[in-house]
Enzyme design. Structure first.
Site, PDB file in Angstrom:
ATOM      1  CG  HIS A   1      48.766  69.293  27.229  1.00  0.00           C
ATOM      2  ND1 HIS A   1      48.792  68.634  28.445  1.00  0.00           N
ATOM      3  CD2 HIS A   1      47.531  69.079  26.722  1.00  0.00           C
ATOM      4  CE1 HIS A   1      47.635  68.040  28.639  1.00  0.00           C
ATOM      5  NE2 HIS A   1      46.847  68.299  27.599  1.00  0.00           N
ATOM      6  CB  VAL A   2      53.887  74.222  28.182  1.00  0.00           C
ATOM      7  CG1 VAL A   2      52.657  75.048  28.513  1.00  0.00           C
ATOM      8  CG2 VAL A   2      54.442  73.577  29.436  1.00  0.00           C
TER       9      VAL A   2
ATOM     10  N   GLY B   1      35.664  64.658  40.094  1.00  0.00           N
ATOM     11  CA  GLY B   1      36.176  65.796  39.353  1.00  0.00           C
ATOM     12  C   GLY B   1      35.020  66.411  38.582  1.00  0.00           C
TER      13      GLY B   1
ATOM     14  N   GLY C   1      37.209  73.739  50.390  1.00  0.00           N
ATOM     15  CA  GLY C   1      35.852  73.877  50.905  1.00  0.00           C
ATOM     16  C   GLY C   1      35.267  72.533  51.305  1.00  0.00           C
TER      17      GLY C   1
ATOM     18  CD  GLU D   1      38.933  63.756  36.851  1.00  0.00           C
ATOM     19  OE1 GLU D   1      37.832  63.512  37.373  1.00  0.00           O
ATOM     20  OE2 GLU D   1      39.072  63.986  35.641  1.00  0.00           O
TER      21      GLU D   1
ATOM     22  CG  HIS E   1      38.204  76.790  47.744  1.00  0.00           C
ATOM     23  ND1 HIS E   1      37.898  77.656  48.760  1.00  0.00           N
ATOM     24  CD2 HIS E   1      37.103  76.033  47.536  1.00  0.00           C
ATOM     25  CE1 HIS E   1      36.641  77.436  49.153  1.00  0.00           C
ATOM     26  NE2 HIS E   1      36.142  76.463  48.427  1.00  0.00           N
TER      27      HIS E   1
ATOM     28  CB  SER F   1      56.248  66.733  23.526  1.00  0.00           C
ATOM     29  OG  SER F   1      57.483  67.042  22.929  1.00  0.00           O
TER      30      SER F   1
END
Length: 139
Positions: free
Chosen positions: A90-91, A83, A109, A63, A107, A93
């Site tokens: 989380h894939v 934010g 904007g 963030e 994007h 460690s």
């Protein structure tokens, strides 16, 4: 371009003082035409009780880098960035070293921005994949 890049990084790192980013030792290390990169050391400061990187610290890193990216890439100093939605998968460690968050805008904007932010380790292995939506408020 190199001076402009360093000016942007200096400004982003200045914003890290006396807040959560300083506590987590987040440092902005690179910026390109469409990405911004920050790193965070993985130490006991950001560990879960069992000694691995806390997912919340990863989300805070993501963030932070995405919000900084909105500020940088929208090119105005009279903005406040918030934010408004974040999701993380989380894939893998990690126990030590650094993690790197590379925010790429999907994007851009005037009011909302959408970011994809992979977080990788020192070996460039994917740790987390984060999607962030930011809201721009004019001051």
């Amino acid at each position: 371009m190199e001076k402009k890049k360093q000016d942007i990084l200096n400004r982003c790192n200045e914003l890290c003082k006396n807040n959560l980013l300083e506590t987590l030792q987040i440092e902005f290390i690179d910026v390109t035409e469409d990405t911004i990169v920050a790193r965070m050391p993985v130490t006991s400061r950001v560990h879960q009780p069992d000694g691995i990187l806390h997912g919340g610290a990863s989300v805070a890193l993501a963030e932070s880098v995405g919000s900084a990216g909105s500020f940088v890439f929208l090119g105005s100093t009279d903005l406040q960035i918030r934010g408004i939605e974040i999701s993380a998968n989380h894939v893998k460690s990690v126990r030590d070293g650094f993690v790197y968050a590379t925010a790429k805008i999907l994007h851009k904007g005037r009011t909302t921005q959408l970011w994809q932010i992979p977080i990788t380790n020192d070996k460039n292995e994917l740790i987390s994949m984060v999607k962030l939506t930011t809201l721009t408020l004019r001051t």
